[in-house]
Design a protein around this motif. Structure first.
Motif, PDB file in Angstrom:
ATOM      1  N   SER A 140     -56.932  94.998  -5.998  1.00  0.00           N
ATOM      2  CA  SER A 140     -56.839  96.595  -6.247  1.00  0.00           C
ATOM      3  C   SER A 140     -57.112  96.731  -7.855  1.00  0.00           C
ATOM      4  O   SER A 140     -56.532  96.216  -8.499  1.00  0.00           O
ATOM      5  CB  SER A 140     -55.797  97.215  -5.723  1.00  0.00           C
ATOM      6  N   ILE A 141     -58.052  97.590  -8.126  1.00  0.00           N
ATOM      7  CA  ILE A 141     -58.511  97.967  -9.583  1.00  0.00           C
ATOM      8  C   ILE A 141     -57.682  98.953 -10.199  1.00  0.00           C
ATOM      9  O   ILE A 141     -57.264  99.210 -11.322  1.00  0.00           O
ATOM     10  CB  ILE A 141     -59.958  98.472  -9.569  1.00  0.00           C
ATOM     11  N   MET A 181     -50.851 105.393  -3.939  1.00  0.00           N
ATOM     12  CA  MET A 181     -52.358 104.893  -3.469  1.00  0.00           C
ATOM     13  C   MET A 181     -52.663 103.743  -4.222  1.00  0.00           C
ATOM     14  O   MET A 181     -52.441 103.435  -5.387  1.00  0.00           O
ATOM     15  CB  MET A 181     -53.224 106.096  -3.036  1.00  0.00           C
ATOM     16  N   SER A 182     -53.571 102.850  -3.462  1.00  0.00           N
ATOM     17  CA  SER A 182     -54.157 101.870  -4.044  1.00  0.00           C
ATOM     18  C   SER A 182     -55.749 101.900  -3.891  1.00  0.00           C
ATOM     19  O   SER A 182     -56.075 102.118  -2.615  1.00  0.00           O
ATOM     20  CB  SER A 182     -53.681 100.592  -3.669  1.00  0.00           C
ATOM     21  N   VAL A 183     -56.613 101.548  -4.901  1.00  0.00           N
ATOM     22  CA  VAL A 183     -58.027 101.707  -4.806  1.00  0.00           C
ATOM     23  C   VAL A 183     -58.563 100.284  -5.214  1.00  0.00           C
ATOM     24  O   VAL A 183     -58.503  99.716  -6.105  1.00  0.00           O
ATOM     25  CB  VAL A 183     -58.540 102.700  -5.471  1.00  0.00           C
ATOM     26  N   GLU A 184     -59.340  99.675  -4.117  1.00  0.00           N
ATOM     27  CA  GLU A 184     -60.036  98.323  -4.226  1.00  0.00           C
ATOM     28  C   GLU A 184     -61.032  98.535  -5.300  1.00  0.00           C
ATOM     29  O   GLU A 184     -61.845  99.384  -5.282  1.00  0.00           O
ATOM     30  CB  GLU A 184     -60.161  97.702  -3.117  1.00  0.00           C
ATOM     31  N   ASP A 185     -61.490  97.245  -6.037  1.00  0.00           N
ATOM     32  CA  ASP A 185     -62.574  97.087  -6.906  1.00  0.00           C
ATOM     33  C   ASP A 185     -63.488  97.428  -6.098  1.00  0.00           C
ATOM     34  O   ASP A 185     -64.249  96.608  -5.103  1.00  0.00           O
ATOM     35  CB  ASP A 185     -62.335  95.826  -7.416  1.00  0.00           C
ATOM     36  N   GLY A 186     -64.573  98.202  -6.540  1.00  0.00           N
ATOM     37  CA  GLY A 186     -66.136  98.417  -6.077  1.00  0.00           C
ATOM     38  C   GLY A 186     -65.991  99.530  -4.689  1.00  0.00           C
ATOM     39  O   GLY A 186     -66.762  99.854  -4.187  1.00  0.00           O
ATOM     40  N   GLU A 187     -64.797 100.084  -4.586  1.00  0.00           N
ATOM     41  CA  GLU A 187     -64.615 101.098  -3.451  1.00  0.00           C
ATOM     42  C   GLU A 187     -65.278 102.441  -3.785  1.00  0.00           C
ATOM     43  O   GLU A 187     -65.060 102.789  -4.928  1.00  0.00           O
ATOM     44  CB  GLU A 187     -63.144 101.118  -3.045  1.00  0.00           C
ATOM     45  N   PHE A 188     -65.395 103.040  -2.775  1.00  0.00           N
ATOM     46  CA  PHE A 188     -65.702 104.604  -3.078  1.00  0.00           C
ATOM     47  C   PHE A 188     -64.734 105.409  -2.118  1.00  0.00           C
ATOM     48  O   PHE A 188     -64.826 105.487  -0.990  1.00  0.00           O
ATOM     49  CB  PHE A 188     -67.055 105.015  -2.289  1.00  0.00           C
ATOM     50  N   VAL A 189     -63.894 106.138  -3.041  1.00  0.00           N
ATOM     51  CA  VAL A 189     -62.552 106.688  -2.278  1.00  0.00           C
ATOM     52  C   VAL A 189     -62.728 108.156  -2.571  1.00  0.00           C
ATOM     53  O   VAL A 189     -63.193 108.566  -3.794  1.00  0.00           O
ATOM     54  CB  VAL A 189     -61.211 106.209  -2.717  1.00  0.00           C
ATOM     55  N   THR A 190     -62.562 108.915  -1.658  1.00  0.00           N
ATOM     56  CA  THR A 190     -62.502 110.485  -1.857  1.00  0.00           C
ATOM     57  C   THR A 190     -61.116 111.070  -1.653  1.00  0.00           C
ATOM     58  O   THR A 190     -60.671 110.765  -0.520  1.00  0.00           O
ATOM     59  CB  THR A 190     -63.709 111.175  -0.997  1.00  0.00           C
ATOM     60  N   HIS A 248     -75.983 105.881  -3.078  1.00  0.00           N
ATOM     61  CA  HIS A 248     -76.845 104.719  -3.320  1.00  0.00           C
ATOM     62  C   HIS A 248     -76.484 104.185  -4.791  1.00  0.00           C
ATOM     63  O   HIS A 248     -76.356 103.132  -4.984  1.00  0.00           O
ATOM     64  CB  HIS A 248     -78.506 104.981  -3.313  1.00  0.00           C
ATOM     65  N   MET A 249     -76.278 105.127  -5.752  1.00  0.00           N
ATOM     66  CA  MET A 249     -75.763 104.785  -7.020  1.00  0.00           C
ATOM     67  C   MET A 249     -74.677 103.827  -7.021  1.00  0.00           C
ATOM     68  O   MET A 249     -74.483 102.896  -7.859  1.00  0.00           O
ATOM     69  CB  MET A 249     -75.533 106.082  -7.925  1.00  0.00           C
ATOM     70  N   HIS A 250     -73.638 104.300  -6.226  1.00  0.00           N
ATOM     71  CA  HIS A 250     -72.468 103.566  -6.281  1.00  0.00           C
ATOM     72  C   HIS A 250     -72.700 102.096  -5.589  1.00  0.00           C
ATOM     73  O   HIS A 250     -72.126 101.345  -6.291  1.00  0.00           O
ATOM     74  CB  HIS A 250     -71.525 104.096  -5.225  1.00  0.00           C
ATOM     75  N   GLU A 251     -73.609 101.866  -4.824  1.00  0.00           N
ATOM     76  CA  GLU A 251     -73.946 100.605  -4.273  1.00  0.00           C
ATOM     77  C   GLU A 251     -74.591  99.781  -5.159  1.00  0.00           C
ATOM     78  O   GLU A 251     -74.419  98.666  -5.702  1.00  0.00           O
ATOM     79  CB  GLU A 251     -74.749 100.776  -2.992  1.00  0.00           C
ATOM     80  N   LYS A 252     -75.409 100.392  -6.020  1.00  0.00           N
ATOM     81  CA  LYS A 252     -76.274  99.812  -7.155  1.00  0.00           C
ATOM     82  C   LYS A 252     -75.468  99.250  -8.482  1.00  0.00           C
ATOM     83  O   LYS A 252     -75.450  98.352  -8.788  1.00  0.00           O
ATOM     84  CB  LYS A 252     -77.492 100.723  -7.618  1.00  0.00           C
ATOM     85  N   VAL A 253     -74.505 100.156  -9.031  1.00  0.00           N
ATOM     86  CA  VAL A 253     -73.813  99.582 -10.059  1.00  0.00           C
ATOM     87  C   VAL A 253     -72.643  99.191  -9.890  1.00  0.00           C
ATOM     88  O   VAL A 253     -72.056  98.416 -10.724  1.00  0.00           O
ATOM     89  CB  VAL A 253     -73.539 101.080 -11.038  1.00  0.00           C
ATOM     90  N   GLY A 254     -71.967  99.225  -8.527  1.00  0.00           N
ATOM     91  CA  GLY A 254     -70.927  98.533  -8.264  1.00  0.00           C
ATOM     92  C   GLY A 254     -69.484  98.905  -8.796  1.00  0.00           C
ATOM     93  O   GLY A 254     -68.401  98.184  -8.823  1.00  0.00           O
ATOM     94  N   ILE A 255     -69.497 100.130  -9.425  1.00  0.00           N
ATOM     95  CA  ILE A 255     -68.295 100.561 -10.088  1.00  0.00           C
ATOM     96  C   ILE A 255     -67.615 101.349  -9.023  1.00  0.00           C
ATOM     97  O   ILE A 255     -68.055 101.785  -8.004  1.00  0.00           O
ATOM     98  CB  ILE A 255     -68.695 101.451 -11.175  1.00  0.00           C
ATOM     99  N   THR A 256     -66.258 101.131  -9.303  1.00  0.00           N
ATOM    100  CA  THR A 256     -65.581 102.037  -8.041  1.00  0.00           C
ATOM    101  C   THR A 256     -65.361 103.520  -8.419  1.00  0.00           C
ATOM    102  O   THR A 256     -65.394 103.931  -9.855  1.00  0.00           O
ATOM    103  CB  THR A 256     -63.823 101.550  -8.655  1.00  0.00           C
TER     104      THR A 256
END
Lengths: 287, 364
Positions: free
Chosen positions: B3-4, B26-35, B180-188
């Motif tokens: 978790s990041i 809450m906890s967000v994992e590295d690379g996740e897209f959470v809304t 797509h941007m999220h998938e490309k850069v891999g940032i949470t």
């Protein structure tokens, strides 16, 4: 049913009114133009009189004009008292402007940024001097300086002017700050800027035109200020005070020449401030 | 995955009385897209601003990549934000805007320029580098704001209603682009929105918020198909609610009385007989049954009151025998094919499969 009938009624009025409408509109336009011309004359004829007589080669200010000369500008530049007064005025106006900016900008930012008890009162107190007659500011500051044992000098005049002008700077800067979205500061901090960096790189550039405008206005107001100066000056005099004192012996053509130069300088400042505000408008579209 | 970012029991109280955020963990994992999804005033933006450092929680802890950052100022946190109004600096060019964050890191000017060019390539606007923000369109400004935030390669990218200022068509396009941007850069990515479609389309995980609390936390499919509360069922998509009473239980299913008939629902958990409950049915799970035929599943009878055409399909309002109304959504080809059947005023039979009936507590 009812809408249809009003529609036709409207159309018929329009078509009936078209012909006399043109004439009456023309007349109204003319009347308006005449009014504007009159207003302009009221505002600017005195200034033109001043300028014209500064080039007239007679000592007395009487019609008709006798001939063209630049002598009065010559005597102006050989009049040591007058030159000293001009120098003093520049010194006072410049210093008062700088001082009021140094105090006014942080004050405006504080009012904009922080919530503190008595904030509304603080704001009103800062804005008060603009509504106070100069004579009140002058007398009260004179009393204060006496109380503290200050000698009256150009520096006391500077303090007086800076106080009176503070409201000008605060109003201008504060209204610009209010139009700046708060998110700009937050974005700057978010991107790693410390407080002073945000101020230097984001806030100040966006306030630039407001600050320049306020500075120009302060400078001009200070330059021709009489009431506060009257009470607070020592032996030295500013230009308006000098003019006022020589006027007791009647208006001289030198004074007209000085007036003309001041008009010229004001014109330059006005052009600068118009250009500045136009630039500000252009960049504000993006907000 | 590790978790990041972790929020532990966050509370935010304004003026000692108004509760903005209430015991949120809450906890967000590295690379996740959470809304974070919810209506205005549910505390989602406050939560995001607390992660960004613009507000401080009254109680609780925020841990970013193993470090407690609860009271750190924004400039010391390795997160960046795309603001709702983009907050581009109006006096700087696009290139200067993007380089700003890099300059603050102390990178030399030559390097910031080349990185800005890279970021602009990523958002597809390399030719705009020397323009001012006010010369750009809304969508372009949005991309610049995105480029400015990701160029610093933060651990977490925060997006505060990033698409709300765009018009409908552009918004739909940007939803996909952001994903797509999220998938490309891999940032949470942590996004805040009140738009459920946006949340469903873009996120790996959606956290639905209600009055400062987490209402439900799950994947878009979980939230849509298995909402835990009527609030979630209604906030994500549309749900027909019918008051019901439990008649009997039989293994994995329960028989209830609702809409003037007996309905079987597949549910787990204990439900005592005679209990007053509510059932929820998605409009698109209801189908018009052939008249006379009584196949497997549940049947509701009613009369068509209104039909609403919305291009992609047809929404039909059906008044059930006992008085309540339900909505039935059908895709248009189907609706067209059945134009002979659903005419306003005609009687219809609706069928619903037992596994599509949700059971909720009664309204109190």
């Amino acid at each position: 049913m009812s809408t249809a009938s009003t529609d036709t009624a409207m159309i018929s009025t329009v078509s009936r009114a078209r012909k006399p409408g043109l004439v009456s509109r023309y007349a109204a336009d003319m009347a308006f133009m005449a009014f504007v011309a009159l207003l302009m004359a009221f505002l600017y004829v005195p200034i033109w009189v001043l300028i014209i007589f500064s080039f007239n080669d007679s000592r007395t200010l009487t019609w008709p004009l006798s001939g063209f000369t630049l002598d009065w500008y010559g005597t102006l530049f050989s009049n040591q008292d007058l030159l000293a007064a001009i120098g003093n005025s520049f010194y006072v106006a410049t210093s008062a402007t700088i001082l009021t900016l140094i105090v006014g900008i942080p004050a405006a930012m504080a009012i904009n940024k922080f919530q503190f008890p008595g904030k509304a009162l603080f704001r009103r107190l800062i804005l008060l001097p603009i509504t106070l007659p100069g004579i009140v500011t002058g007398i009260s500051m004179l009393n204060m300086f006496r109380l503290f044992g200050f000698n009256l000098s150009l520096e006391t005049v500077i303090l007086g002017h800076a106080t009176a002008l503070l409201s000008v700077v605060v109003t201008q800067v504060y209204s610009r700050l209010q139009r700046l979205p708060r998110s700009l500061d937050e974005a700057s901090a978010d991107l790693g800027a410390k407080g002073w960096q945000t101020f230097l790189y984001v806030t100040l550039p966006n306030l630039k035109t407001a600050i320049i405008g306020a500075a120009l206005l302060s400078f001009v107001l200070s330059f021709d200020e009489i009431p506060v100066t009257f009470f607070l000056t020592g032996r030295e005099n500013t230009l308006p005070m000098y003019i006022y004192s020589t006027m007791r012996r009647g208006v001289t053509p030198e004074i007209n020449a000085v007036g003309t130069l001041i008009v010229l300088a004001s014109l330059v400042l006005i052009v600068i401030s118009v250009i500045m505000s136009r630039e500000a408008n252009r960049s504000r579209q993006s907000l | 995955m590790a978790s990041i970012i972790e929020l532990n029991d966050i509370r935010k109280v304004y003026g000692g009385v108004i509760v903005g955020v209430d015991h949120v963990s809450m906890s967000v994992e590295d690379g996740e897209f959470v809304t974070l999804l919810g209506p205005s005033g549910c505390g989602k933006s406050t939560l995001l601003r607390m992660i960004g450092g613009f507000e401080q929680p009254t109680a609780g802890q925020i841990v970013l990549a193993g470090r407690d950052v609860t009271y750190e100022p924004p400039h010391k946190r390795d997160v960046n934000m795309v603001f709702q109004d983009y907050a581009l600096f109006p006096h700087m060019t696009v290139g200067e805007n993007i380089s700003y964050g890099l300059r603050m890191m102390g990178l030399p000017r030559s390097e910031t320029r080349s990185k800005a060019v890279e970021a602009l390539d990523l958002v597809g606007l390399p030719e705009k580098i020397d323009q001012k923000p006010h010369e750009l369109s809304g969508g372009q400004r949005q991309r610049i704001a995105l480029a400015r935030a990701i160029v610093r390669n933060p651990k977490v990218l925060l997006l505060d209603e990033p698409l709300s200022a765009l018009d409908a068509n552009l918004r739909e396009q940007m939803q996909v682009e952001l994903k797509h941007m999220h998938e490309k850069v891999g940032i949470t990515f942590i996004m805040v929105t009140h738009d459920q479609t946006e949340a469903l389309v873009m996120s790996d995980r959606v956290i639905v918020m209600e009055k400062g609390r987490v209402a439900q936390d799950g994947t878009p499919a979980e939230l849509y198909d298995h909402p835990e509360t009527p609030y979630v069922a209604n906030f994500i998509g549309t749900t027909n609610f019918l008051p019901a009473r439990v008649l009997s239980r039989d293994g994995g299913s329960v028989v209830v009385e609702a809409g003037g008939t007996r309905i079987i629902a597949e549910v787990g958990g204990a439900l005592p007989e005679g209990e007053h409950i509510r059932i929820g049915i998605r409009p698109e799970k209801l189908h018009f049954a052939e008249s006379g035929a009584s196949g497997p599943g549940n049947t509701l009878e009613g009369r068509i009151e209104e039909q609403i055409y919305y291009g992609l399909g047809m929404r039909t309002v059906v008044r059930l025998a006992e008085g309540s109304t339900v909505l039935v959504d059908g895709l248009l080809p189907e609706a067209v094919a059945r134009t002979t059947l659903p005419e306003i005023g005609s009687n219809v039979r609706l069928s619903i499969a037992p596994h599509n009936v949700r059971v909720f507590a009664a309204e109190n």
